[in-house]
Design a protein around this motif. Sequence first.
Motif, short mmCIF file in Angstrom:
data_model
loop_
_atom_site.label_atom_id
_atom_site.label_comp_id
_atom_site.label_asym_id
_atom_site.label_seq_id
_atom_site.Cartn_x
_atom_site.Cartn_y
_atom_site.Cartn_z
N ILE A 19 150.13 0.84 -10.73
CA ILE A 19 151.03 1.77 -11.43
C ILE A 19 151.77 2.65 -10.40
O ILE A 19 152.37 3.66 -10.77
CB ILE A 19 150.27 2.66 -12.45
N ALA A 91 154.46 -2.45 -14.30
CA ALA A 91 153.37 -1.63 -13.78
C ALA A 91 152.22 -1.60 -14.76
O ALA A 91 152.43 -1.59 -15.97
CB ALA A 91 153.87 -0.19 -13.57
N GLY A 92 151.01 -1.60 -14.24
CA GLY A 92 149.82 -1.44 -15.07
C GLY A 92 149.46 -2.70 -15.84
O GLY A 92 149.71 -3.83 -15.40
N THR A 93 148.87 -2.50 -17.00
CA THR A 93 148.33 -3.60 -17.78
C THR A 93 149.37 -4.09 -18.79
O THR A 93 149.88 -3.30 -19.58
CB THR A 93 147.05 -3.12 -18.51
N ASP A 98 153.95 -2.26 -23.15
CA ASP A 98 154.71 -3.22 -22.35
C ASP A 98 154.84 -4.54 -23.13
O ASP A 98 154.05 -4.79 -24.04
CB ASP A 98 153.97 -3.50 -21.03
N PRO A 120 144.70 -1.62 -13.15
CA PRO A 120 145.20 -0.28 -13.47
C PRO A 120 145.90 -0.17 -14.81
O PRO A 120 146.49 -1.12 -15.32
CB PRO A 120 146.23 -0.02 -12.36
N MET A 123 147.01 5.27 -18.60
CA MET A 123 146.22 6.08 -19.55
C MET A 123 144.75 6.15 -19.12
O MET A 123 144.12 7.19 -19.21
CB MET A 123 146.35 5.51 -20.96
N PHE A 142 154.13 5.43 -26.40
CA PHE A 142 155.24 6.40 -26.37
C PHE A 142 155.41 7.03 -27.74
O PHE A 142 155.32 6.33 -28.76
CB PHE A 142 156.54 5.70 -25.99
N GLU A 168 154.93 9.81 -21.77
CA GLU A 168 156.14 10.59 -22.03
C GLU A 168 157.12 10.40 -20.89
O GLU A 168 156.72 10.16 -19.74
CB GLU A 168 155.77 12.08 -22.22
N GLY A 193 149.01 13.74 -16.22
CA GLY A 193 149.09 13.01 -14.95
C GLY A 193 150.55 12.71 -14.69
O GLY A 193 151.22 12.12 -15.53
N ARG A 194 151.03 13.13 -13.54
CA ARG A 194 152.43 12.86 -13.19
C ARG A 194 152.44 12.02 -11.92
O ARG A 194 151.72 12.35 -10.95
CB ARG A 194 153.16 14.19 -12.94
N LEU A 196 151.02 9.29 -11.07
CA LEU A 196 149.67 8.94 -10.62
C LEU A 196 149.69 7.82 -9.59
O LEU A 196 150.45 6.85 -9.74
CB LEU A 196 148.81 8.51 -11.82
N LYS A 198 150.95 7.77 -6.81
CA LYS A 198 152.14 7.75 -5.94
C LYS A 198 152.12 8.96 -5.00
O LYS A 198 151.25 9.83 -5.11
CB LYS A 198 153.40 7.79 -6.80
N GLU A 225 157.00 10.00 -13.83
CA GLU A 225 156.35 9.34 -14.97
C GLU A 225 155.14 10.17 -15.41
O GLU A 225 154.39 10.67 -14.57
CB GLU A 225 155.88 7.95 -14.56
N PHE A 226 154.97 10.26 -16.71
CA PHE A 226 153.96 11.16 -17.25
C PHE A 226 153.01 10.46 -18.22
O PHE A 226 153.43 9.65 -19.05
CB PHE A 226 154.61 12.30 -18.04
N VAL A 227 151.76 10.89 -18.14
CA VAL A 227 150.80 10.51 -19.18
C VAL A 227 150.03 11.78 -19.53
O VAL A 227 149.69 12.57 -18.66
CB VAL A 227 149.90 9.33 -18.72
N1 SAM Z 1 151.54 -0.91 -18.91
C1 SAM Z 1 151.54 0.38 -18.30
C2 SAM Z 1 150.10 0.90 -18.20
O1 SAM Z 1 149.18 0.09 -18.33
O2 SAM Z 1 149.89 2.07 -17.96
C3 SAM Z 1 152.45 1.34 -19.03
C4 SAM Z 1 153.85 0.88 -19.13
S1 SAM Z 1 154.92 1.97 -19.93
C5 SAM Z 1 156.38 1.02 -20.06
C6 SAM Z 1 155.40 3.06 -18.65
C7 SAM Z 1 154.92 4.48 -18.91
O3 SAM Z 1 153.56 4.61 -18.51
C8 SAM Z 1 155.68 5.51 -18.09
O4 SAM Z 1 156.88 5.90 -18.73
C9 SAM Z 1 154.67 6.65 -18.05
O5 SAM Z 1 154.69 7.38 -19.24
C10 SAM Z 1 153.36 5.87 -17.92
N2 SAM Z 1 153.07 5.65 -16.50
C11 SAM Z 1 153.20 4.51 -15.81
N3 SAM Z 1 152.88 4.69 -14.52
C12 SAM Z 1 152.53 5.99 -14.40
C13 SAM Z 1 152.11 6.78 -13.31
N4 SAM Z 1 152.00 6.28 -12.09
N5 SAM Z 1 151.83 8.09 -13.55
C14 SAM Z 1 151.95 8.60 -14.80
N6 SAM Z 1 152.35 7.89 -15.86
C15 SAM Z 1 152.63 6.60 -15.66
#
Ligand code: SAM
Length: 287
Positions: A19, A91-93, A98, A120, A123, A142, A168, A193-194, A196, A198, A225-227
């Motif tokens: 992520i 990014a992520g799962t 997604d 990763p 959330m 979202f 968010e 988490g902002r 994260l 990075k 990016e925010f969670v």
């Molecule tokens: N599939 C991803 C996951 O497993 O977390 C999420 C994909 S979604 C399209 C992207 C959103 O996840 C971002 O707009 C943000 O809200 C959150 N996000 C992704 N990476 C992040 C990070 N490094 N720090 C905080 N929030 C993150």
Amino acid sequence: MNDSSTTQVGTLYVVATPIGNLKDITLRAIEVLQNCDLVACEDTRHSQRLFQAHNINTKTLALHQHNENHGSTHIINMILGGDNIALISDAGTPLISDPGYPLLQLAHQHKIPVVPIPGPSAMIALLSVAAINTNPFVFHGFLPPKSQQRLTTYQSWQPLVATHVFYESSHRILTSVEQLLEVFGAETQVAMGRELTKTFEQVFRGNAGELLQLIQANRNYQKGEFVLAVQGENSTKSNTINGEQASLALSLKDHLPPKIAAKIVADHFKINKKQVYQFILDPEKND
Ligand code: SAM
């Protein structure tokens, strides 16, 4: 030409990727991405950075929300023809806010082997450091982009005894937190988490009033990016204790005086001591 009676069906791998920090990828994910026949990516150009970092030279194909139905059928046909294909997102799962749902539905319908390669997710990364009760938690993805709908969404969470987790975007974070405060009150416990993993990673933990002040005072807190995780209204006020808390209380009460057992459980789970004490005295009343 393939003889379909002898062709062995391939496998669909659903692979989690970093992520932010490109080192946050499992050895197994790298192996699968290197050795499969094709990687279905949300954005093939975006994934090139990851591929370069880990020496992945596999062919890619774009699968995003605009071509998902047609693209998924194509991928399923390739797997039925014997190819092993990996699905990744930016990014992520995959499938966690997604693309991928139509592909997974089709794979299920065609009885294609599907293998998760976990890793990763923003959330889970936040929940792992939030120091907020995760038992239970609800993930909302979202929230609706329109202000009024978001407010209604927050209101709909109020009766739930759970921690709420959601994603968010930078242009809505300020109003989103303002509305959160309006519905849940300034004292509500939250974590944010902002960015994260990075370079400019920040984890905020406190109450909603403090979070709003922080975001208002510092424009940098509105970028990236925010969670967020919000401890639901009732999760601190509930008269019941959950299964994990009850099980610890019951095992301690046989060896310790009720007051001491209650204190240990309350300190451990950061819950009300009196509530645990009452449960120890009369477990039947834990409705
Ligand atoms: N599939 C991803 C996951 O497993 O977390 C999420 C994909 S979604 C399209 C992207 C959103 O996840 C971002 O707009 C943000 O809200 C959150 N996000 C992704 N990476 C992040 C990070 N490094 N720090 C905080 N929030 C993150």
